[in-house]
Design a protein around this motif. Structure first.
Motif, PDB file in Angstrom:
ATOM      1  N   UNK A   1       8.558   6.184   0.485  1.00 44.84           N
ATOM      2  CA  UNK A   1       9.542   6.904  -0.249  1.00 44.84           C
ATOM      3  C   UNK A   1       9.304   6.543  -1.719  1.00 44.84           C
ATOM      4  N   UNK A   2       9.619   7.541  -2.584  1.00 46.04           N
ATOM      5  CA  UNK A   2       9.401   7.150  -4.046  1.00 46.04           C
ATOM      6  C   UNK A   2      10.641   6.449  -4.378  1.00 46.04           C
ATOM      7  N   UNK A   3      10.327   5.643  -5.655  1.00 45.46           N
ATOM      8  CA  UNK A   3      11.780   4.780  -6.213  1.00 45.46           C
ATOM      9  C   UNK A   3      12.935   5.965  -6.495  1.00 45.46           C
ATOM     10  N   UNK A   4      12.854   7.045  -6.926  1.00 47.37           N
ATOM     11  CA  UNK A   4      13.934   7.957  -7.009  1.00 47.37           C
ATOM     12  C   UNK A   4      14.455   8.277  -5.901  1.00 47.37           C
ATOM     13  N   UNK A   5      13.600   8.775  -4.809  1.00 45.60           N
ATOM     14  CA  UNK A   5      13.995   9.211  -3.626  1.00 45.60           C
ATOM     15  C   UNK A   5      14.982   8.207  -3.009  1.00 45.60           C
ATOM     16  N   UNK A   6      14.539   6.810  -3.013  1.00 43.89           N
ATOM     17  CA  UNK A   6      15.010   5.695  -2.448  1.00 43.89           C
ATOM     18  C   UNK A   6      16.516   5.532  -3.131  1.00 43.89           C
TER      19      UNK A   6
ATOM     20  N   UNK B   1       0.736  -1.303   0.150  1.00 42.91           N
ATOM     21  CA  UNK B   1       0.104  -0.050  -0.020  1.00 42.91           C
ATOM     22  C   UNK B   1       0.651   1.349  -0.110  1.00 42.91           C
ATOM     23  N   UNK B   2       1.644   1.324  -0.690  1.00 45.08           N
ATOM     24  CA  UNK B   2       2.726   2.518  -0.934  1.00 45.08           C
ATOM     25  C   UNK B   2       3.839   2.623   0.174  1.00 45.08           C
ATOM     26  N   UNK B   3       3.753   1.552   0.856  1.00 43.92           N
ATOM     27  CA  UNK B   3       5.014   1.756   1.863  1.00 43.92           C
ATOM     28  C   UNK B   3       6.077   0.649   1.702  1.00 43.92           C
ATOM     29  N   UNK B   4       7.233   0.869   1.643  1.00 43.62           N
ATOM     30  CA  UNK B   4       8.232  -0.051   1.674  1.00 43.62           C
ATOM     31  C   UNK B   4       8.424  -0.671   2.821  1.00 43.62           C
ATOM     32  N   UNK B   5       8.398  -1.960   2.947  1.00 43.62           N
ATOM     33  CA  UNK B   5       8.526  -2.893   4.241  1.00 43.62           C
ATOM     34  C   UNK B   5       9.887  -3.602   4.218  1.00 43.62           C
TER      35      UNK B   5
END
Lengths: 389, 211
Positions: free
Chosen positions: B145-150, B37-41
């Motif tokens: 976090x967005x993929x770019x930001x990550x 749901x939009x969270x990285x886990x």
């Protein structure tokens, strides 16, 4: 203070550097009285383990006098003469509790390099590059020893500095090599490499019950010293086929245990060695495993191959088939200094082992670079240069 | 060059590109954290060679905890179960993090960052390690976090997962040997500029490492 620093591949120089300070409760500061060169330093100096930074202070095998202690130090006082194990161990993790000190979980503050290279990060080592924690080394007037209560040991009176200095690394490494062999008495043990560690391994094997020790090297003076001081049989691999000779010396069986005390820059003769050199120069393999291959091929069926020469990364043409089909036991590792040093100091005081003869070239710190050159090129009968800051 | 050769070369190049591309994509996929749901886990664990009570004891011994957190974070107790933690990240221009920590039971706690650069929450559970090897600290971290930001975070060592691994290593060291070893200011023959460059290398070699 003055210290011997790495200044780029193959370049060493003595520089003025700041003095170390107590930074944690368990730290001790040691004034270095004797600090030996070691074969494993050559891999760092020559860039085979690319984790050195300009200005790093080398040296990990040393002894000296305690000049300052942190508030948490219990076992040492200012003025104590101590020898310090080269691997740093915290004394509080599972590995330290089970006396596997060189695998300490908490002593390498920079674990990412070795984790990527080896899967996990073993213990830090003093003066041994940023792969081993980035600690300052002992080729200096003073050194900070973290976890002083765990890593430093009082030296018995009457044992000279140039003898006890080898209780820091060469003796425990040699002892562990022989310990790995599981000797029960009467065995034939072959040792590759007649340097300081190889000779200590040979003596340790004798003390642990080996009936015969056969030493392999290409330098006649080193072999002669080993024969004279340790009482080993010798094979010069530049003149003799080692596998044939070992077979005949053991009436066809092969040695019960083979100790490899050479490491990643081992030499040989012939085309296979040329091939290894080319691959290593092109960085297609990081290590030259000549003597490991020989040890595996020579070892008797069901025997033990014990590796204490330092390897860093990847090798080529590893005779896994020979090891598997002969049901060999392979054991290896950096030595667990803190496990063996107290026992070795007792044996040193009792005269059972006397490594003092290894210090063929005692030198002032200012001649550190020259000491390494003599040692690397085996000039002037050099077994070890020992620096006296 | 004949047309046949051209086609053959094109074919080989295309096949190689597809093969390499697939390998890279698979590798990336294996290294991506799970998404919910939009969270990285991410789940990370560390084994501490002390019984569970000793690990809990470390967190409840205020004096030792404060000592451990000196220069890093300040804890303020809100009530029996809740704490507020304010941490400052000196390597990131002094960015401040505020988190609320809730103790759910013996050996279980949750945290939620209320104010910080990356929204995140997580929980920690303790379990006995096998063969009497102490306690497993198991942490689950969720962050947005967005993929770019990550990707940027991974490059600059400011990714929450890296910080979690560092924290676990730090906690383990503090419990087992009372200190987190540091060699940053050890003597060397470096000039100030060389020392600065070496500190950056050290930072890379420290960040995200496991014990």
């Amino acid at each position: 203070m003055r210290a011997l620093c790495w200044e780029g591949v193959g370049k060493l120089a003595v520089r003025d550097v700041p003095e170390p300070q107590v930074r944690a409760d368990g730290d001790i500061i040691v004034r270095v009285r004797a600090s030996s060169v070691c074969g494993s330093d050559l891999h760092l100096i020559n860039g085979y383990l690319p984790a050195m930074r300009e200005g790093d202070i080398l040296g990990h095998e040393f002894m000296g006098e305690v000049v300052e202690t942190g508030p948490g130090v219990r076992r040492h006082r200012v003025g104590d003469r101590v020898v310090v194990g080269s691997v740093v161990a915290c004394g509080g993790c599972w590995y330290c509790r089970t006396e596997q000190y060189s695998l300490c979980d908490n002593s390498n503050p920079q674990p990412v390099f070795t984790e990527k290279l080896w899967g996990h990060s073993p213990a830090g080592i003093l003066g041994y590059s940023h792969a081993a924690g980035g600690y300052s080394g002992s080729h200096a007037e003073y050194i900070r020893v973290p976890f002083g209560d765990v890593g430093a040991f009082p030296v018995p009176d009457g044992v000279p500095d140039d003898s006890v200095v080898f209780a820091s690394d060469a003796m425990p490494t040699g002892w562990m090599a022989a310990d790995f062999c599981g000797l029960t008495g009467g065995e034939v043990v072959a040792v590759w490499g007649a340097g300081g560690v190889g000779q200590m391994a040979a003596r340790s094997a004798q003390l642990l019950g080996a009936e015969r020790v056969i030493m392999i090297d290409r330098f006649p003076d080193r072999l002669a010293t080993a024969a004279d001081r340790v009482g080993v049989e010798t094979i010069n691999y530049a003149e003799t086929d080692v596998l044939e000779a070992l077979r005949e010396l053991t009436a066809g069986r092969g040695p019960d245990a083979c100790i490899e005390a050479v490491g990643m820059e081992s030499h040989d003769v012939g085309a296979a060695y040329g091939y290894d050199r080319v691959k290593q120069s092109a960085r297609l393999q990081t290590d030259r495993p000549t003597s490991v291959r020989q040890a595996i091929m020579a070892c008797r069926k069901g025997g033990t191959v014990s590796i204490v020469g330092v390897y860093a990364g990847l090798i080529d043409k590893f005779p896994l088939g020979a090891a598997m089909n002969k049901a060999l036991v392979l054991r290896m590792g950096q030595m667990h200094a803190q496990r063996y040093i107290p026992m070795l100091l007792d044996r040193l005081a009792a005269g059972e082992i006397d490594p003092g003869y290894l210090a063929t070239h005692p030198l002032p710190l200012e001649q550190g670079a020259e000491g390494y050159e003599l040692f690397e090129k085996k000039q002037d009968g050099c077994l070890r240069s020992v620096l006296h800051p | 060059m004949t047309n046949g050769t051209r086609w053959a070369l094109l074919g080989v190049t295309a096949a190689t590109a597809v093969g390499v591309g697939r390998t890279v994509a698979r590798r990336r996929h294996r290294h991506q954290p799970e998404r919910q749901n939009g969270w990285y886990v991410v789940r990370r664990g560390v084994t501490v060679d002390r019984p569970r009570d000793a690990v809990i004891g470390f967190w409840t011994d205020r004096e030792r905890l404060d000592q451990a957190l000196v220069g890093w974070a300040v804890l303020e107790q809100l009530d029996d179960q809740r704490w507020r933690c304010v941490a400052r990240d000196p390597s990131d221009g002094g960015t401040e993090w505020r988190a609320e920590i809730t103790v759910d039971g013996p050996g279980t706690l949750r945290w939620r960052v209320e104010d910080g650069p990356v929204p995140q929450e997580g929980r920690v559970e303790l379990a006995d390690a096998p063969q009497g090897r102490g306690t497993e600290i198991r942490a689950e971290l969720r962050y947005r976090s967005g993929p770019l930001r990550r990707a940027f975070g991974l490059v600059t060592s400011h990714e929450p997962d890296l910080a979690l691994r560092d924290t676990l290593r730090r906690v383990k060291a503090l419990i087992e040997c009372g200190q987190v070893i540091d060699t940053r200011r050890d003597p060397s023959g470096r000039s100030p500029a060389q020392e600065k460059a070496t500190d950056k290398v050290r930072e890379k070699l420290m960040t995200g490492g496991r014990a």
